[in-house]
Design an enzyme around this catalytic site. Sequence first.
Site, short mmCIF file in Angstrom:
data_model
loop_
_atom_site.label_atom_id
_atom_site.label_comp_id
_atom_site.label_asym_id
_atom_site.label_seq_id
_atom_site.Cartn_x
_atom_site.Cartn_y
_atom_site.Cartn_z
N ARG A 24 -15.88 8.49 5.91
CA ARG A 24 -15.13 9.38 5.03
C ARG A 24 -13.61 9.21 5.19
NH1 ARG A 24 -17.19 14.14 2.78
NH2 ARG A 24 -19.37 13.88 2.28
N ARG A 28 -9.94 14.23 1.82
CA ARG A 28 -8.98 15.34 1.66
C ARG A 28 -7.98 15.49 2.78
NH1 ARG A 28 -13.88 19.21 0.50
NH2 ARG A 28 -14.66 17.60 1.87
N ARG A 37 -6.75 12.57 -6.61
CA ARG A 37 -7.88 13.33 -7.13
C ARG A 37 -7.40 14.33 -8.20
NH1 ARG A 37 -11.40 17.72 -3.99
NH2 ARG A 37 -9.42 18.74 -4.29
N ASP A 74 -20.00 8.14 -4.02
CA ASP A 74 -20.78 9.16 -3.33
C ASP A 74 -22.24 8.77 -3.37
OD1 ASP A 74 -20.25 12.08 -2.18
OD2 ASP A 74 -22.22 12.06 -3.12
N TYR A 149 -31.07 16.60 -1.66
CA TYR A 149 -30.15 17.22 -2.64
C TYR A 149 -30.83 17.36 -4.00
CZ TYR A 149 -26.47 16.65 0.82
OH TYR A 149 -25.72 16.74 1.97
O1 CP3 Z 1 -14.34 7.30 2.50
C1 CP3 Z 1 -15.58 7.23 2.41
O2 CP3 Z 1 -16.36 7.40 3.38
C2 CP3 Z 1 -16.20 6.81 1.10
C3 CP3 Z 1 -16.68 7.81 0.25
C4 CP3 Z 1 -17.86 8.72 0.57
C5 CP3 Z 1 -17.90 10.03 0.05
N1 CP3 Z 1 -19.12 10.56 0.31
C6 CP3 Z 1 -16.80 10.69 -0.67
C7 CP3 Z 1 -16.78 12.14 -0.80
C8 CP3 Z 1 -19.08 8.50 1.21
C9 CP3 Z 1 -19.54 7.28 1.98
C10 CP3 Z 1 -19.87 9.67 1.02
C11 CP3 Z 1 -21.24 9.81 1.53
C12 CP3 Z 1 -21.94 11.09 1.35
N2 CP3 Z 1 -21.86 11.99 0.31
C13 CP3 Z 1 -22.92 11.57 2.25
C14 CP3 Z 1 -23.40 10.86 3.49
C15 CP3 Z 1 -22.45 10.96 4.61
C16 CP3 Z 1 -22.27 12.35 5.14
O3 CP3 Z 1 -21.13 12.82 5.11
O4 CP3 Z 1 -23.25 12.93 5.63
C17 CP3 Z 1 -23.38 12.80 1.75
C18 CP3 Z 1 -24.43 13.70 2.36
C19 CP3 Z 1 -22.72 13.05 0.51
C20 CP3 Z 1 -22.92 14.18 -0.44
C21 CP3 Z 1 -21.70 14.99 -0.58
N3 CP3 Z 1 -20.54 14.56 -1.19
C22 CP3 Z 1 -21.49 16.33 -0.15
C23 CP3 Z 1 -22.52 17.16 0.58
C24 CP3 Z 1 -20.19 16.68 -0.50
C25 CP3 Z 1 -19.55 18.02 -0.35
C26 CP3 Z 1 -19.07 18.27 1.02
C27 CP3 Z 1 -17.65 17.82 1.16
O5 CP3 Z 1 -17.34 17.11 2.12
O6 CP3 Z 1 -16.86 18.20 0.29
C28 CP3 Z 1 -19.59 15.54 -1.12
C29 CP3 Z 1 -18.21 15.44 -1.64
C30 CP3 Z 1 -17.39 14.26 -1.24
N4 CP3 Z 1 -17.84 12.98 -1.12
C31 CP3 Z 1 -15.99 14.27 -0.98
C32 CP3 Z 1 -15.61 12.95 -0.71
C33 CP3 Z 1 -14.22 12.45 -0.44
C34 CP3 Z 1 -15.10 15.49 -1.07
C35 CP3 Z 1 -14.88 15.76 -2.51
C36 CP3 Z 1 -13.51 16.29 -2.80
O7 CP3 Z 1 -12.58 15.48 -2.90
O8 CP3 Z 1 -13.42 17.50 -2.94
#
Ligand code: CP3
Length: 343
Positions: A24, A28, A37, A74, A149
Amino acid sequence: MAKRRLIQVLEGERLTPPPIWLMRQAGRYLPEYRETRGKAGGFLDLCYNPDLACEVTLQPIRRFGFDASILFSDILVIPDALGRNLRFVEGEGPRLTPITEEEIGKLDPSRGEEHLRPVIEAVRRIRDSLPDETALIGFCGAPWTVATYMIAGRGTPDQAPSRLFAYRAPDVMDQLLATLADMSADYLLRQLEAGADCVQIFESWGGVLEENSFRRFSILPTKRIVERVRARRPDAKVIGFAKGAGALLEAYKRETGVDAVGLDWTVPREVGQRLQEQGTAVQGNLDPLRLVAGGRALNEGVDAVLDAFGQGPLVFNLGHGITPDAPLAHVEALVRRVRDFKG
Ligand code: CP3
């Protein structure tokens, strides 16, 4: 061109200092991410805009010079491609229409090709824009984690809706996981084709499963992805990150066929060390909250990871994603300390 450092380690080499990137790492905690964003509109708009997805992928590379970048996207773009009405609610997380048993047989994986085209275009642009020495990691969610999910329609603390679903209708669960596995494998193959150096499979919710269920719903579908990818790309390097798998991690590695294994921060060091002794690279292990705390907690945590795994093939990383409250100065301090490691 020389092999990128990340790939050397995934092939079982030990490098000092180890290559470093953070799960990640585009997110943010970076002011420039929040700005981009805002420009995109929302998180999903960012995922499907190749220029902006490329821009945010590069931001942490410019700022910290990590050895690897990870495609900005994502894991939930797969259910989105399947028409499950994905939205992200500010401050809450993902929402989808919960899937029913009847709907599972009617899913149409062929929708992936067109829907995911902008993501594949982003991969191409990222590879073109990255420094030559920086590896590009593609990724997908593991079928079980994505299914949790799709079934609950949101994140839940223990994935009870999916565990219940699996107990009540195990064969339907197998069917959903097989559909997701094949679609994910094809998606990973397109990422590799477009320029990804390796791929990572995120099994963030493996830890909620009992042993037999873990084998059936996590290991088997992941193996299905790995085999389908390797059938077309025998040389593809795959990192498996099964959070919470604990003592089952060795079975996970052996039975899925992944090349390298992610370690969360709760795994006993012996488990990771045994994997390294068998020639497997490990990645991760630092508690992301040590990065928030900084100072002595961070230094001790970094040293403990290097001490436990620095003598074998190691990719330095966190044990899960970086949190939005991680201070930039702490990330800088982390990178400096890892790069100062002399073995
Ligand atoms: O930089 C990176 O790692 C690449 C991008 C990436 C994102 N999500 C961007 C993201 C990757 C590899 C993921 C994987 C992901 N997404 C997983 C597996 C890894 C983990 O963290 O367990 C899962 C379960 C998700 C599903 C997901 N996406 C959730 C549950 C959420 C909400 C929780 C949160 O952190 O906000 C997201 C949103 C998300 N995915 C964000 C980002 C940068 C935040 C969104 C925002 O900008 O508000």
